[in-house]
Design an enzyme around this catalytic site. Structure first.
Site, PDB file in Angstrom:
ATOM      1  N   GLU A  75     -56.829  27.320 -25.734  1.00  5.08           N
ATOM      2  CA  GLU A  75     -57.990  26.503 -26.108  1.00  5.08           C
ATOM      3  C   GLU A  75     -58.194  25.465 -24.929  1.00  5.08           C
ATOM      4  O   GLU A  75     -57.124  25.049 -24.342  1.00  5.08           O
ATOM      5  CB  GLU A  75     -57.742  25.867 -27.311  1.00  5.08           C
ATOM      6  CG  GLU A  75     -58.827  24.760 -27.802  1.00  5.08           C
ATOM      7  CD  GLU A  75     -58.841  24.279 -28.928  1.00  5.08           C
ATOM      8  OE1 GLU A  75     -57.981  24.636 -29.909  1.00  5.08           O
ATOM      9  OE2 GLU A  75     -59.908  23.773 -29.472  1.00  5.08           O
ATOM     10  N   ASN A 114     -61.525  24.324 -32.063  1.00  2.00           N
ATOM     11  CA  ASN A 114     -62.342  23.063 -32.293  1.00  2.00           C
ATOM     12  C   ASN A 114     -63.239  23.038 -31.277  1.00  2.00           C
ATOM     13  O   ASN A 114     -64.690  22.675 -31.400  1.00  2.00           O
ATOM     14  CB  ASN A 114     -61.828  21.745 -32.785  1.00  2.00           C
ATOM     15  CG  ASN A 114     -60.954  21.820 -34.111  1.00  2.00           C
ATOM     16  OD1 ASN A 114     -61.174  22.957 -34.811  1.00  2.00           O
ATOM     17  ND2 ASN A 114     -60.138  20.982 -34.391  1.00  2.00           N
ATOM     18  N   ASN A 134     -65.274  29.062 -35.585  1.00  2.72           N
ATOM     19  CA  ASN A 134     -63.941  28.582 -35.772  1.00  2.72           C
ATOM     20  C   ASN A 134     -63.806  27.465 -36.957  1.00  2.72           C
ATOM     21  O   ASN A 134     -64.813  26.545 -36.856  1.00  2.72           O
ATOM     22  CB  ASN A 134     -63.545  27.864 -34.321  1.00  2.72           C
ATOM     23  CG  ASN A 134     -62.033  27.176 -34.629  1.00  2.72           C
ATOM     24  OD1 ASN A 134     -60.927  28.075 -34.755  1.00  2.72           O
ATOM     25  ND2 ASN A 134     -62.098  25.942 -34.820  1.00  2.72           N
ATOM     26  N   GLU A 135     -62.985  27.756 -37.716  1.00  2.74           N
ATOM     27  CA  GLU A 135     -62.849  26.759 -38.754  1.00  2.74           C
ATOM     28  C   GLU A 135     -64.167  26.155 -39.493  1.00  2.74           C
ATOM     29  O   GLU A 135     -64.003  24.922 -39.227  1.00  2.74           O
ATOM     30  CB  GLU A 135     -61.824  25.678 -38.413  1.00  2.74           C
ATOM     31  CG  GLU A 135     -60.222  26.390 -38.160  1.00  2.74           C
ATOM     32  CD  GLU A 135     -59.215  25.133 -37.975  1.00  2.74           C
ATOM     33  OE1 GLU A 135     -59.415  24.057 -37.841  1.00  2.74           O
ATOM     34  OE2 GLU A 135     -57.937  25.720 -37.970  1.00  2.74           O
ATOM     35  N   TYR A 153     -50.769  25.625 -40.016  1.00  4.01           N
ATOM     36  CA  TYR A 153     -49.789  25.027 -39.278  1.00  4.01           C
ATOM     37  C   TYR A 153     -48.684  24.419 -40.152  1.00  4.01           C
ATOM     38  O   TYR A 153     -48.909  23.588 -40.980  1.00  4.01           O
ATOM     39  CB  TYR A 153     -50.507  23.840 -38.349  1.00  4.01           C
ATOM     40  CG  TYR A 153     -51.432  24.268 -37.410  1.00  4.01           C
ATOM     41  CD1 TYR A 153     -50.715  24.653 -36.134  1.00  4.01           C
ATOM     42  CD2 TYR A 153     -52.586  24.475 -37.478  1.00  4.01           C
ATOM     43  CE1 TYR A 153     -51.767  25.239 -34.912  1.00  4.01           C
ATOM     44  CE2 TYR A 153     -53.507  24.753 -36.559  1.00  4.01           C
ATOM     45  CZ  TYR A 153     -53.099  25.279 -35.365  1.00  4.01           C
ATOM     46  OH  TYR A 153     -53.796  25.812 -34.422  1.00  4.01           O
ATOM     47  N   GLU A 195     -54.581  31.568 -35.592  1.00  5.00           N
ATOM     48  CA  GLU A 195     -53.786  30.419 -35.337  1.00  5.00           C
ATOM     49  C   GLU A 195     -52.753  30.166 -36.252  1.00  5.00           C
ATOM     50  O   GLU A 195     -52.604  30.087 -37.385  1.00  5.00           O
ATOM     51  CB  GLU A 195     -54.717  29.172 -35.313  1.00  5.00           C
ATOM     52  CG  GLU A 195     -55.888  29.031 -34.400  1.00  5.00           C
ATOM     53  CD  GLU A 195     -56.571  27.755 -34.239  1.00  5.00           C
ATOM     54  OE1 GLU A 195     -56.045  26.640 -34.778  1.00  5.00           O
ATOM     55  OE2 GLU A 195     -57.648  27.922 -33.989  1.00  5.00           O
ATOM     56  N   GLN A 213     -50.383  27.102 -29.450  1.00  4.99           N
ATOM     57  CA  GLN A 213     -51.077  27.956 -28.575  1.00  4.99           C
ATOM     58  C   GLN A 213     -50.025  28.313 -27.322  1.00  4.99           C
ATOM     59  O   GLN A 213     -48.830  28.232 -27.616  1.00  4.99           O
ATOM     60  CB  GLN A 213     -52.188  27.074 -27.846  1.00  4.99           C
ATOM     61  CG  GLN A 213     -53.090  26.295 -28.597  1.00  4.99           C
ATOM     62  CD  GLN A 213     -54.038  25.387 -28.172  1.00  4.99           C
ATOM     63  OE1 GLN A 213     -54.304  25.235 -26.917  1.00  4.99           O
ATOM     64  NE2 GLN A 213     -54.759  24.806 -29.190  1.00  4.99           N
TER      65      GLN A 213
HETATM   66  O1  AHR Z   1     -55.005  24.536 -31.938  1.00  3.74           O
HETATM   67  C1  AHR Z   1     -55.244  23.224 -32.343  1.00  3.74           C
HETATM   68  C2  AHR Z   1     -56.567  23.313 -33.344  1.00  3.74           C
HETATM   69  O2  AHR Z   1     -56.302  23.634 -34.575  1.00  3.74           O
HETATM   70  C3  AHR Z   1     -57.833  24.132 -33.190  1.00  3.74           C
HETATM   71  O3  AHR Z   1     -58.484  23.562 -32.199  1.00  3.74           O
HETATM   72  C4  AHR Z   1     -58.455  24.208 -34.577  1.00  3.74           C
HETATM   73  O4  AHR Z   1     -59.014  25.512 -34.709  1.00  3.74           O
HETATM   74  C5  AHR Z   1     -57.114  23.950 -35.390  1.00  3.74           C
HETATM   75  O5  AHR Z   1     -57.285  23.051 -36.543  1.00  3.74           O
END
Ligand code: AHR
Length: 499
Positions: free
Chosen positions: A29, A74, A174-175, A246, A294, A348
């Site tokens: 990203e 994002n 995305n999201e 995450y 992700e 990432q």
């Molecule tokens: O990977 C970091 C961020 O985490 C990304 O931009 C977003 O999609 C997620 O919230």
């Protein structure tokens, strides 16, 4: 420290599903130093003539990546892809709102395609469903995939790229469920926009595969209703539903953190159920699979806003042994769920929430680097339905969970197999009998282990190889049985071949 016993039953005829090679993907990203100073750093003596950091390229190849998702994240929801193509000296400098950084646009779509070729991976592009329109999404498909003779395809040629990129995988936003997202939408509004965008994108190129935004994580107040609603609307135009998650040891409860596979598996189960429900409700013959595009640990509290700097240091987590053991379990879950999970991208690939860190003079690899590399290079063919009899560990978050977390693969073509074993106990060694039940004559040809006494142990710039996967002595298989002692806090990998 104490010792207990476990048994692992393997049978190459008892399979789950083929392992999709795209489970070993990454995510890049425009955030912090992922692109600039990670992937692309033309002033660095470590860069090649294209400006790509050679040490990073080597590490990505070494890890066996198969696909890279780009450009966000994002970032995507405020990105105009036109800013990142054409002569570099004419590309605008912009205030980038997601990470409050300055974006120079010196790296864009065509540079990314060049990078994918250099790493030898498939590209996965995102289209902006926040500030972007369905028209700009369709235009990007035309720019990338139409050979020539139209406005956008000829613009690509004018930009020096004769051949179409033929990008197959496309994330439609995305999201979009997250209020933090630029242009955040309610589920039905997103479903409708995604449906129309995907329709136009497919009219540009019917061979593309599209990914619908699922929930940003399983704690979202709209989960899993968001997924159901968006799927019901956009079902026939989509091929995958995205998952993001995450993990983190936020309460410093290592015992529960080391049982993360329970939560990860439950997340897949819920969405698998949602997919089945929507397919039935729509009386559809079409299938949609999961794209966990992700995933990573992220909890150490580094800044995420850049104060309008270029390539600020954002979310540069340093991962320790317990994080590596969570990564190992995540990969085990990927194999165990291989019947529904077909794409996954670690977030990432460098510097930002990554197990790789660049400095002007070198590259640091965190312990999870070695975990990913082993699994991505060895898990081939089909995932095996492994049966485990193991003692339990008591956890606050998930009650009792098995001490061992295991997956395995077998490739019928090459007759090569692999077994991936996590001992999540912090105190107990487990003497483990592995029993191959199919009567085939096999042997273990290599064995590796990443282990330590301290779950918080890390690799540092001064001691960069404290935690690496080391070769261990190879256990013999006798009458289909091998025995090995799995130390606490360990990840062990065995590769097998025909005798
Ligand atoms: O990977 C970091 C961020 O985490 C990304 O931009 C977003 O999609 C997620 O919230």
């Amino acid at each position: 420290m104490s010792t207990s016993k476990a048994q692992v039953f393997l049978d190459t005829n008892r399979t789950i599903a083929p392992i999709s090679p795209l489970l070993f993907g990454g995510f890049a990203e425009h955030m912090g130093r992922c692109i600039y100073e990670g992937i692309y750093d033309p002033k660095s003596p470590l860069a090649d003539e294209r400006g790509f950091r050679k040490d990073v390229l080597d590490a990505l190849r070494d890890q066996g990546y198969t696909i890279i998702r780009y450009p966000g994240g994002n970032f995507l929801s405020g990105y105009n892809w036109l800013d990142g193509v054409g002569p570099k000296d004419q590309r605008p400098r912009r205030r980038e709102l997601a990470w409050q950084s300055t974006e120079t646009n010196q790296f864009g779509t065509n540079e990314f395609m060049e990078y994918c070729k250099a790493v030898n991976v498939a590209p996965m592009l995102g289209v902006n469903m926040g500030t972007g329109t369905i028209q700009s999404a369709a235009d990007l498909v035309e720019y990338c995939n139409v050979p020539s003779g139209t406005y956008w395809s000829d613009l690509r040629i004018l930009h020096g790229v004769q051949q179409p990129h033929n990008v197959r995988y496309w994330c439609v936003g995305n999201e979009m469920d997250g209020p933090w997202q630029m242009g955040h939408l309610e589920a039905a509004a997103y479903g409708n926009k995604a449906l129309e965008a995907a329709k136009l994108m497919r009219w540009q190129d019917p061979s593309i595969k599209t990914v619908l935004c699922g929930s940003s994580n399983d704690q979202m107040p709209t989960y899993p209703e968001w997924d159901r609603t968006a799927l019901e609307i956009a079902w026939e135009e989509m091929d995958y539903l995205s998952m993001h998650y995450y993990a983190g040891n936020r309460k410093n409860d290592t015992t529960s953190y080391l049982a993360s596979a329970v939560l990860l598996e439950r997340f897949v189960d819920t969405l698998e159920g949602t997919l089945r429900y929507v397919k039935a409700k729509r009386r559809s013959k079409h299938d949609i699979y999961l794209s966990w595009d992700e995933w990573q640990a992220w909890y150490k509290g580094d800044p995420t806003k850049g104060n309008w700097m270029e390539a600020p240091h954002l979310a540069e987590e340093f991962y320790n042994l317990e994080d590596a053991l969570v990564v190992a379990q995540w990969l085990n879950v990927f194999l165990r769920k291989s019947y529904v999970l077909k794409i996954a991208c670690v977030a990432q690939i460098v510097n930002v929430i990554s197990w790789l860190h660049t400095r002007s003079d070198g590259l640091l690899k965190h312990p999870s680097y070695y975990v990913f590399k082993l699994v991505s290079n060895l898990a081939r063919g089909e995932a095996l339905d492994v049966r485990v009899k193991s003692p339990n560990v008591e956890t606050r978050e998930y009650d009792a969970v098995p001490t061992l977390d295991i997956s395995a693969s077998y490739d019928v073509e090459t007759q090569n197999g692999a077994v991936f074993l996590v001992n999540r106990s912090q105190t107990e060694s487990v003497v483990t009998d592995l029993l191959w039940q199919d009567g085939q004559a096999i042997q273990i040809d290599q064995a590796w282990q990443l282990a330590g006494n301290d779950p918080k142990a890390v690799n540092t710039w001064d001691a960069s190889e404290e935690l690496v996967a080391k070769n261990i002595s190879i256990p013999a298989i006798d009458a289909g049985r091998a025995t090995l002692n799995l130390p606490p806090l360990s990840f062990t990998v065995l590769s097998t071949c025909a005798v």
